[in-house]
Scaffold this motif. Structure first.
Motif, PDB file in Angstrom:
ATOM      1  N   ILE A   2      11.668  -0.603  -9.692  1.00  0.00           N
ATOM      2  CA  ILE A   2      11.751   0.077 -10.987  1.00  0.00           C
ATOM      3  C   ILE A   2      11.921   1.586 -10.783  1.00  0.00           C
ATOM      4  CG2 ILE A   2      10.407   0.682 -13.045  1.00  0.00           C
ATOM      5  CD1 ILE A   2       9.276  -2.137 -13.005  1.00  0.00           C
ATOM      6  N   VAL A   3      11.156   2.137  -9.839  1.00  0.00           N
ATOM      7  CA  VAL A   3      11.294   3.565  -9.541  1.00  0.00           C
ATOM      8  C   VAL A   3      12.703   3.863  -9.039  1.00  0.00           C
ATOM      9  CG1 VAL A   3      10.516   5.420  -8.007  1.00  0.00           C
ATOM     10  CG2 VAL A   3       8.849   3.924  -9.098  1.00  0.00           C
ATOM     11  N   THR A  60       0.755   1.176 -11.730  1.00  0.00           N
ATOM     12  CA  THR A  60       0.582  -0.275 -11.617  1.00  0.00           C
ATOM     13  C   THR A  60       0.495  -0.704 -10.161  1.00  0.00           C
ATOM     14  OG1 THR A  60       1.814  -0.563 -13.684  1.00  0.00           O
ATOM     15  CG2 THR A  60       1.544  -2.498 -12.279  1.00  0.00           C
ATOM     16  N   ALA A  61       1.396  -0.170  -9.328  1.00  0.00           N
ATOM     17  CA  ALA A  61       1.394  -0.543  -7.915  1.00  0.00           C
ATOM     18  C   ALA A  61       0.114  -0.094  -7.229  1.00  0.00           C
ATOM     19  CB  ALA A  61       2.614   0.059  -7.221  1.00  0.00           C
ATOM     20  N   MET A  98       7.597  -2.712  -8.530  1.00  0.00           N
ATOM     21  CA  MET A  98       7.432  -1.365  -9.058  1.00  0.00           C
ATOM     22  C   MET A  98       8.302  -0.360  -8.306  1.00  0.00           C
ATOM     23  SD  MET A  98       5.430  -1.675 -11.620  1.00  0.00           S
ATOM     24  CE  MET A  98       6.103  -3.325 -11.880  1.00  0.00           C
ATOM     25  N   THR A 132       8.286   6.248 -16.981  1.00  0.00           N
ATOM     26  CA  THR A 132       8.441   4.895 -16.463  1.00  0.00           C
ATOM     27  C   THR A 132       8.056   4.850 -14.987  1.00  0.00           C
ATOM     28  OG1 THR A 132      10.200   4.354 -18.031  1.00  0.00           O
ATOM     29  CG2 THR A 132      10.098   3.034 -16.017  1.00  0.00           C
ATOM     30  N   MET A 133       8.451   5.866 -14.227  1.00  0.00           N
ATOM     31  CA  MET A 133       8.073   5.950 -12.825  1.00  0.00           C
ATOM     32  C   MET A 133       6.563   6.137 -12.676  1.00  0.00           C
ATOM     33  SD  MET A 133      11.134   7.964 -10.821  1.00  0.00           S
ATOM     34  CE  MET A 133      11.072   9.484 -11.764  1.00  0.00           C
ATOM     35  N   ALA A 142       4.976   2.795 -13.251  1.00  0.00           N
ATOM     36  CA  ALA A 142       5.232   1.908 -12.113  1.00  0.00           C
ATOM     37  C   ALA A 142       4.330   2.263 -10.940  1.00  0.00           C
ATOM     38  CB  ALA A 142       6.701   2.007 -11.706  1.00  0.00           C
ATOM     39  N   CYS A 143       4.179   3.545 -10.662  1.00  0.00           N
ATOM     40  CA  CYS A 143       3.300   3.971  -9.560  1.00  0.00           C
ATOM     41  C   CYS A 143       1.846   3.640  -9.865  1.00  0.00           C
ATOM     42  CB  CYS A 143       3.465   5.466  -9.317  1.00  0.00           C
ATOM     43  SG  CYS A 143       5.098   5.936  -8.687  1.00  0.00           S
ATOM     44  N   SER A 155       4.006  -4.426  -5.963  1.00  0.00           N
ATOM     45  CA  SER A 155       4.401  -3.096  -5.486  1.00  0.00           C
ATOM     46  C   SER A 155       5.901  -3.042  -5.215  1.00  0.00           C
ATOM     47  CB  SER A 155       3.622  -2.742  -4.216  1.00  0.00           C
ATOM     48  OG  SER A 155       2.241  -2.663  -4.479  1.00  0.00           O
ATOM     49  N   ALA A 193       6.951   6.402  -3.659  1.00  0.00           N
ATOM     50  CA  ALA A 193       7.773   6.644  -4.843  1.00  0.00           C
ATOM     51  C   ALA A 193       8.914   7.603  -4.529  1.00  0.00           C
ATOM     52  CB  ALA A 193       6.907   7.197  -5.972  1.00  0.00           C
TER      53      ALA A 193
END
Length: 284
Positions: free
Chosen positions: A170-171, A19-20, A167, A12-13, A16-17, A164, A261
């Motif tokens: 989310i991280v 996507t950002a 995301m 998931t991290m 997210a990274c 960002s 992150a």
């Protein structure tokens, strides 16, 4: 905190990274695509020669403009070019044969010249030194292309920043969930009388290391996706040219992703450790 401890949260991290970083690359691409339009406006003006009349005044003005520092081109405007500009700026369908005799010169600054290298006042003063009376006029403030380019660039950066931030949250939450699974470690540390900061530092280091790895994977995937998209969108441009055209600003999002992150994950783990430590101390 090993990636294998909870693969779902770790990936998931990574997503997210990815996507950002991809959103930031997209904003940077939009910035580079629109910078040409904005730069053309900043480095462009039209000079109207008032005196002396005739070809002598036009030639003297053009020669003086070309000799000025930071001016790359000074071209006498033709009737066809004037009609084209009127269509672009005013949306007016003009027949070039209907235009009166023009005494206009298009001035373009050099690409490497500062945006404020030559102001309209400096142009007029420089021409006055060689005996030419003129006025300098910039592009219209309501030029639709410029407004659209500026709006698109601002929107892309705002969108990339907002995405960002989401995301990063989310991280943070993923790292917090991973840290909450280490409640036994925090409980033992609290029972042994370890300071609250020691428990938080232990979990922050583990979460930060996992998030840094996730950020590196996500950034690498985003870079590969961006490179593939560039090749797909511009098939006639050699891939080597795409690589050599990259600047520090283009790769900055990829470099920053692992560190951002790690920071977000460290913060999330510290928040989790604070909650776990307080609970362990209360029941200890």
């Amino acid at each position: 905190m090993r990636p294998g401890a909870d693969r779902t949260l770790f990936w998931t991290m990574v997503v997210a990274c990815f996507t950002a970083a991809l959103a930031c690359l997209g904003a940077r691409a939009v910035d580079r695509a629109t910078s040409g339009v904005l730069r053309d406006r900043e480095g462009y003006m039209i000079v109207r020669v008032i005196a002396p009349e005739g070809e002598d005044g036009m030639n003297r003005a053009a020669t003086a403009l070309i000799g000025m520092t930071d001016i790359a081109q000074a071209q006498v405007m033709s009737a066809g070019r004037a009609a084209e500009l009127l269509r672009t700026w005013a949306g007016a369908a003009v027949n070039q044969d209907d235009l009166p005799p023009l005494r206009l010169i298009e001035v373009t600054l050099a690409d490497d010249a500062p945006a404020s290298a030559r102001s309209e006042r400096e142009i007029v003063a420089g021409l006055a030194d060689v005996g030419v009376t003129a006025e300098a006029i910039g592009p219209p403030a309501d030029d639709g292309r410029v407004a659209d380019a500026a709006r698109l660039r601002s929107t892309s950066y705002l969108g990339a920043g907002a995405l960002s931030a989401v995301m990063a949250l989310i991280v943070l939450m993923a790292a917090r969930s991973l840290a909450m699974r280490r409640r036994d470690l925090v409980t033992v540390l609290a029972d042994l009388g370890a300071p609250r900061s020691d428990a938080g530092l232990k979990l922050s280091d583990e979460a930060g290391a996992a998030a840094f790895l996730a950020g590196a994977i996500g950034a690498a995937a985003a870079g590969a996706a961006g490179f593939f998209f560039a090749g797909f969108a511009f098939p006639d441009v050699p891939q080597s040219s795409v690589l050599t055209s990259l600047t520090a600003g283009d790769i900055a999002p990829l470099i920053a992703a692992p560190f951002a992150a790690a920071f977000a994950a460290g913060l999330g783990a510290r928040l989790a450790s604070e909650a776990l430590y307080a609970r362990a101390s209360r029941f200890g």
